[in-house]
Design a protein around this motif. Structure first.
Motif, PDB file in Angstrom:
ATOM      1  N   GLY A  56      37.751  37.409  34.175  1.00 18.66           N
ATOM      2  CA  GLY A  56      36.384  37.872  33.977  1.00 18.66           C
ATOM      3  C   GLY A  56      35.744  38.696  35.066  1.00 18.66           C
ATOM      4  N   GLY A  57      36.465  39.091  36.093  1.00 20.33           N
ATOM      5  CA  GLY A  57      35.854  39.935  37.109  1.00 20.33           C
ATOM      6  C   GLY A  57      36.567  39.823  38.437  1.00 20.33           C
ATOM      7  N   ILE A  58      36.110  40.599  39.421  1.00 21.50           N
ATOM      8  CA  ILE A  58      36.750  40.593  40.730  1.00 21.50           C
ATOM      9  C   ILE A  58      35.722  40.420  41.843  1.00 21.50           C
ATOM     10  CG2 ILE A  58      38.732  41.974  39.989  1.00 21.50           C
ATOM     11  CD1 ILE A  58      37.384  44.427  41.274  1.00 21.50           C
ATOM     12  N   ARG A  59      36.199  39.898  42.958  1.00 16.90           N
ATOM     13  CA  ARG A  59      35.401  39.754  44.170  1.00 16.90           C
ATOM     14  C   ARG A  59      36.259  40.211  45.344  1.00 16.90           C
ATOM     15  NH1 ARG A  59      37.162  35.067  46.968  1.00 16.90           N
ATOM     16  NH2 ARG A  59      35.225  34.895  48.143  1.00 16.90           N
ATOM     17  N   GLY A  60      35.632  40.371  46.500  1.00 14.55           N
ATOM     18  CA  GLY A  60      36.364  40.804  47.669  1.00 14.55           C
ATOM     19  C   GLY A  60      37.208  39.702  48.275  1.00 14.55           C
ATOM     20  N   SER A  61      37.998  40.074  49.262  1.00 16.44           N
ATOM     21  CA  SER A  61      38.869  39.140  49.969  1.00 16.44           C
ATOM     22  C   SER A  61      38.049  38.108  50.740  1.00 16.44           C
ATOM     23  CB  SER A  61      39.751  39.926  50.950  1.00 16.44           C
ATOM     24  OG  SER A  61      40.332  39.088  51.902  1.00 16.44           O
ATOM     25  N   ASP A  62      38.647  36.938  50.961  1.00 17.22           N
ATOM     26  CA  ASP A  62      37.997  35.912  51.786  1.00 17.22           C
ATOM     27  C   ASP A  62      37.751  36.426  53.201  1.00 17.22           C
ATOM     28  OD1 ASP A  62      37.913  34.104  49.716  1.00 17.22           O
ATOM     29  OD2 ASP A  62      39.758  33.064  50.300  1.00 17.22           O
ATOM     30  N   ALA A  63      38.624  37.315  53.673  1.00 23.47           N
ATOM     31  CA  ALA A  63      38.450  37.870  55.020  1.00 23.47           C
ATOM     32  C   ALA A  63      37.172  38.690  55.136  1.00 23.47           C
ATOM     33  CB  ALA A  63      39.659  38.736  55.395  1.00 23.47           C
ATOM     34  N   LEU A  64      36.650  39.126  53.988  1.00 21.88           N
ATOM     35  CA  LEU A  64      35.391  39.874  53.950  1.00 21.88           C
ATOM     36  C   LEU A  64      34.287  39.027  53.326  1.00 21.88           C
ATOM     37  CD1 LEU A  64      36.760  43.344  52.772  1.00 21.88           C
ATOM     38  CD2 LEU A  64      36.176  42.653  55.108  1.00 21.88           C
ATOM     39  N   ALA A  65      34.480  37.717  53.335  1.00 22.93           N
ATOM     40  CA  ALA A  65      33.496  36.769  52.785  1.00 22.93           C
ATOM     41  C   ALA A  65      33.205  37.060  51.316  1.00 22.93           C
ATOM     42  CB  ALA A  65      32.212  36.803  53.609  1.00 22.93           C
ATOM     43  N   GLY A  66      34.219  37.531  50.601  1.00 21.31           N
ATOM     44  CA  GLY A  66      34.068  37.802  49.181  1.00 21.31           C
ATOM     45  C   GLY A  66      33.381  39.120  48.859  1.00 21.31           C
ATOM     46  N   ASP A  67      33.002  39.861  49.888  1.00 23.97           N
ATOM     47  CA  ASP A  67      32.277  41.117  49.682  1.00 23.97           C
ATOM     48  C   ASP A  67      33.249  42.262  49.419  1.00 23.97           C
ATOM     49  OD1 ASP A  67      30.153  42.896  49.537  1.00 23.97           O
ATOM     50  OD2 ASP A  67      30.196  43.313  51.686  1.00 23.97           O
ATOM     51  N   ARG A  68      32.780  43.241  48.671  1.00 24.52           N
ATOM     52  CA  ARG A  68      33.476  44.517  48.515  1.00 24.52           C
ATOM     53  C   ARG A  68      32.534  45.582  49.060  1.00 24.52           C
ATOM     54  NH1 ARG A  68      34.213  45.840  42.964  1.00 24.52           N
ATOM     55  NH2 ARG A  68      35.826  47.322  43.574  1.00 24.52           N
ATOM     56  N   PRO A  69      32.676  45.950  50.349  1.00 22.02           N
ATOM     57  CA  PRO A  69      31.715  46.873  50.956  1.00 22.02           C
ATOM     58  C   PRO A  69      31.744  48.238  50.288  1.00 22.02           C
ATOM     59  CG  PRO A  69      33.629  46.578  52.370  1.00 22.02           C
ATOM     60  CD  PRO A  69      33.756  45.562  51.277  1.00 22.02           C
ATOM     61  N   THR A  70      30.600  48.890  50.271  1.00 23.30           N
ATOM     62  CA  THR A  70      30.488  50.214  49.668  1.00 23.30           C
ATOM     63  C   THR A  70      30.824  51.286  50.699  1.00 23.30           C
ATOM     64  OG1 THR A  70      28.794  49.454  48.124  1.00 23.30           O
ATOM     65  CG2 THR A  70      28.930  51.819  48.518  1.00 23.30           C
ATOM     66  N   GLY A 112      42.496  41.503  31.018  1.00 19.21           N
ATOM     67  CA  GLY A 112      42.319  40.556  29.927  1.00 19.21           C
ATOM     68  C   GLY A 112      42.932  41.050  28.635  1.00 19.21           C
ATOM     69  N   VAL A 113      42.771  42.339  28.354  1.00 20.53           N
ATOM     70  CA  VAL A 113      43.361  42.929  27.156  1.00 20.53           C
ATOM     71  C   VAL A 113      44.881  42.765  27.168  1.00 20.53           C
ATOM     72  CG1 VAL A 113      43.830  45.150  26.020  1.00 20.53           C
ATOM     73  CG2 VAL A 113      41.493  44.557  26.729  1.00 20.53           C
ATOM     74  N   GLN A 114      45.491  43.044  28.316  1.00 17.45           N
ATOM     75  CA  GLN A 114      46.950  42.969  28.406  1.00 17.45           C
ATOM     76  C   GLN A 114      47.440  41.531  28.294  1.00 17.45           C
ATOM     77  OE1 GLN A 114      48.227  46.990  30.650  1.00 17.45           O
ATOM     78  NE2 GLN A 114      47.747  45.328  32.033  1.00 17.45           N
ATOM     79  N   VAL A 170      42.428  30.995  24.584  1.00 17.28           N
ATOM     80  CA  VAL A 170      41.232  31.811  24.820  1.00 17.28           C
ATOM     81  C   VAL A 170      41.382  32.547  26.141  1.00 17.28           C
ATOM     82  CG1 VAL A 170      38.730  31.803  25.172  1.00 17.28           C
ATOM     83  CG2 VAL A 170      39.765  30.223  23.516  1.00 17.28           C
ATOM     84  N   VAL A 171      41.106  33.854  26.123  1.00 18.34           N
ATOM     85  CA  VAL A 171      41.108  34.687  27.323  1.00 18.34           C
ATOM     86  C   VAL A 171      39.670  35.091  27.601  1.00 18.34           C
ATOM     87  CG1 VAL A 171      41.917  36.826  28.389  1.00 18.34           C
ATOM     88  CG2 VAL A 171      43.433  35.540  26.847  1.00 18.34           C
ATOM     89  N   GLY A 172      39.174  34.785  28.792  1.00 19.05           N
ATOM     90  CA  GLY A 172      37.824  35.165  29.180  1.00 19.05           C
ATOM     91  C   GLY A 172      37.838  36.472  29.952  1.00 19.05           C
ATOM     92  N   GLU A 183      30.458  26.695  36.288  1.00 18.25           N
ATOM     93  CA  GLU A 183      30.983  25.330  36.340  1.00 18.25           C
ATOM     94  C   GLU A 183      32.220  25.179  35.464  1.00 18.25           C
ATOM     95  OE1 GLU A 183      29.554  20.709  35.459  1.00 18.25           O
ATOM     96  OE2 GLU A 183      28.088  22.348  35.464  1.00 18.25           O
ATOM     97  N   GLY A 184      33.300  24.694  36.065  1.00 21.62           N
ATOM     98  CA  GLY A 184      34.521  24.401  35.332  1.00 21.62           C
ATOM     99  C   GLY A 184      35.456  25.576  35.125  1.00 21.62           C
ATOM    100  N   VAL A 185      34.976  26.806  35.304  1.00 26.72           N
ATOM    101  CA  VAL A 185      35.830  27.969  35.019  1.00 26.72           C
ATOM    102  C   VAL A 185      36.959  28.068  36.040  1.00 26.72           C
ATOM    103  CG1 VAL A 185      35.887  30.487  34.819  1.00 26.72           C
ATOM    104  CG2 VAL A 185      34.011  29.188  33.799  1.00 26.72           C
ATOM    105  N   PHE A 186      36.648  27.829  37.313  1.00 30.16           N
ATOM    106  CA  PHE A 186      37.705  27.843  38.335  1.00 30.16           C
ATOM    107  C   PHE A 186      38.711  26.726  38.089  1.00 30.16           C
ATOM    108  CE2 PHE A 186      39.361  26.209  42.378  1.00 30.16           C
ATOM    109  CZ  PHE A 186      40.005  27.338  42.857  1.00 30.16           C
ATOM    110  N   GLU A 187      38.215  25.558  37.709  1.00 27.81           N
ATOM    111  CA  GLU A 187      39.103  24.401  37.527  1.00 27.81           C
ATOM    112  C   GLU A 187      40.017  24.553  36.313  1.00 27.81           C
ATOM    113  OE1 GLU A 187      35.694  23.140  39.987  1.00 27.81           O
ATOM    114  OE2 GLU A 187      35.875  24.273  38.111  1.00 27.81           O
ATOM    115  N   TYR A 188      39.520  25.166  35.230  1.00 26.34           N
ATOM    116  CA  TYR A 188      40.273  25.164  33.978  1.00 26.34           C
ATOM    117  C   TYR A 188      40.780  26.539  33.546  1.00 26.34           C
ATOM    118  CZ  TYR A 188      38.249  20.516  33.712  1.00 26.34           C
ATOM    119  OH  TYR A 188      37.886  19.217  33.995  1.00 26.34           O
ATOM    120  N   GLY A 189      40.253  27.607  34.119  1.00 24.82           N
ATOM    121  CA  GLY A 189      40.691  28.944  33.720  1.00 24.82           C
ATOM    122  C   GLY A 189      41.745  29.483  34.674  1.00 24.82           C
TER     123      GLY A 189
END
Length: 381
Positions: free
Chosen positions: A236-250, A153-155, A145-147, A111-117
């Motif tokens: 704070g992390g990664i997700r897949g493309s919207d074209a893949l419904a956010g998935d990163r297939p294995t 994030g380090v860079q 603050v860097v999450g 909650e709020g991370v997308f809106e404010y980060g």
């Protein structure tokens, strides 16, 4: 025959250039990306402090390619059964395809991370981070603050701390990481060197700090602590493309999703020939592209001779990193083999790697400009 590459990041552009050299002239190649330019993502953080670098870290796709068609459009869906890609400007059929759509910033529904980060995936994000940082640096005792303390994030934290110093600001920079080390997933001695370099740069490092929500003024941690901020950057992390419904297939080491489709780079979770998970990184993507190019070439050869497309033996990808590099403001940390070093040698190696990559994708002028700007920038080699 039509070979389609979806996405022009490290994996997609490298793969397309290799396919131009290896596929017969009669094979059509199309590269699809929502931008007409390739962005050198591992240098994006530098635009926060040096906006003039934006032109040096973007390379025109048509200029980087010889015979492939560049189609500027957004990938909205992929029907692998019908071999049709739905684009923002229409459909595109393929015989063989490579999904190289990269990854997006993951907000995990917090909650709020997308809106404010603010994330860092595009030039517009770097510009937004810079504008906000310059504004908050004019305040007394501002808090940035860097999450997320992955390499991105380090860079970012390093650049923001350096920018604050250049502005003569008392702003503090804090990096929050939910795990017990910065640069999670990397060798322990590299992690320790990165943490020390961050602290030397004036960044407060807080590990074991899990973000659970944010509002316009504070970030709430799992412990219940509320961390006040004037600027919040989220890596704070990664997700897949919207074209893949956010998935990163294995995918396994041959990088195949099915007999017509490959997936590589950050778009996929790659398990290499040794059964090891491959880290999402620029060097992984570039090296995976070489395997994908070889396998696509073998399939094209088999089909052109009328052979069973399942017959060709496909190459399998093994990832054995020669080392890792990360910038921390005007410093850098490098690992080559077992050795870890910082300072001028690490910065020189970082510049060399960046120039080498730009040269490899046809950005000779960009590479020359990058070397020139490094040479004249305060605090750099």
């Amino acid at each position: 025959m039509h070979v389609v590459v979806l996405g022009a990041g490290y994996a997609g552009l490298t793969l397309t250039r290799l396919l131009e050299r290896t596929l017969p002239e009669g094979v059509d190649i199309t590269l699809v990306d929502e931008s007409p330019d390739h962005l050198v993502q591992h240098e994006l953080h530098r635009v926060i402090r040096r906006p003039e670098l934006a032109g040096e870290i973007t390379v025109s796709l048509p200029a980087a390619l010889d015979r492939a068609t560049v189609r500027v459009a957004r990938v909205e869906g992929i029907d692998r059964d019908e071999r049709v890609v739905t684009l923002s400007d229409g459909d595109l059929e393929y015989d063989l395809a490579a999904i190289c759509l990269g990854a997006q910033t993951a907000f995990y529904g917090l909650e709020g991370v997308f809106e404010y980060g603010t994330p860092l995936k595009r030039l517009s994000h770097a510009s937004r981070i810079r504008r906000r940082a310059l504004a908050v640096c004019r305040r007394d005792d501002a808090r940035i603050v860097v999450g997320g303390a992955g390499l991105s994030g380090v860079q970012v934290a390093g650049e923001l701390a350096a920018l604050a110093r250049e502005e003569g600001s008392t702003a503090s920079v804090t990096i929050l990481e939910q795990l017990d080390r910065v640069a999670p997933g990397f060798p322990a001695h590299f992690q320790r060197a990165v943490e020390r370099t961050l602290e030397d740069a004036g960044v407060e490092v807080r590990t074991g700090a899990t973000v659970v929500e944010a509002d316009a003024e504070r970030i709430t941690l799992e412990s219940g602590e509320r961390v006040p901020y004037d600027q919040f950057v989220w890596t704070g992390g990664i997700r897949g493309s919207d074209a893949l419904a956010g998935d990163r297939p294995t995918v396994d080491g041959d990088l195949r999703l099915d007999e017509h489709t490959f997936a590589l780079g950050d778009a996929a979770r790659v398990v290499d020939a040794d059964g090891d998970a491959v880290p999402a990184s620029a060097q992984s993507a570039v090296r995976e592209a070489r395997t994908a190019a070889e396998n696509i070439s073998r399939l094209v050869d088999a089909r052109s001779t009328g052979s069973d497309p399942l017959v060709p033996h496909l190459e399998t990808f093994s990832f054995d990193s020669p080392g890792w590099l990360v910038s921390v403001g005007d410093d850098a940390v490098a690992q080559v083999g077992p050795a870890v070093f910082t300072g001028r040698p690490a910065k020189a190696l970082k510049t060399t790697v960046g120039v080498g990559y730009l040269s490899s994708i046809g950005g000779i002028r960009n590479a020359a400009e990058l070397v020139y700007r490094d040479a004249i920038s305060p605090g750099r080699v």
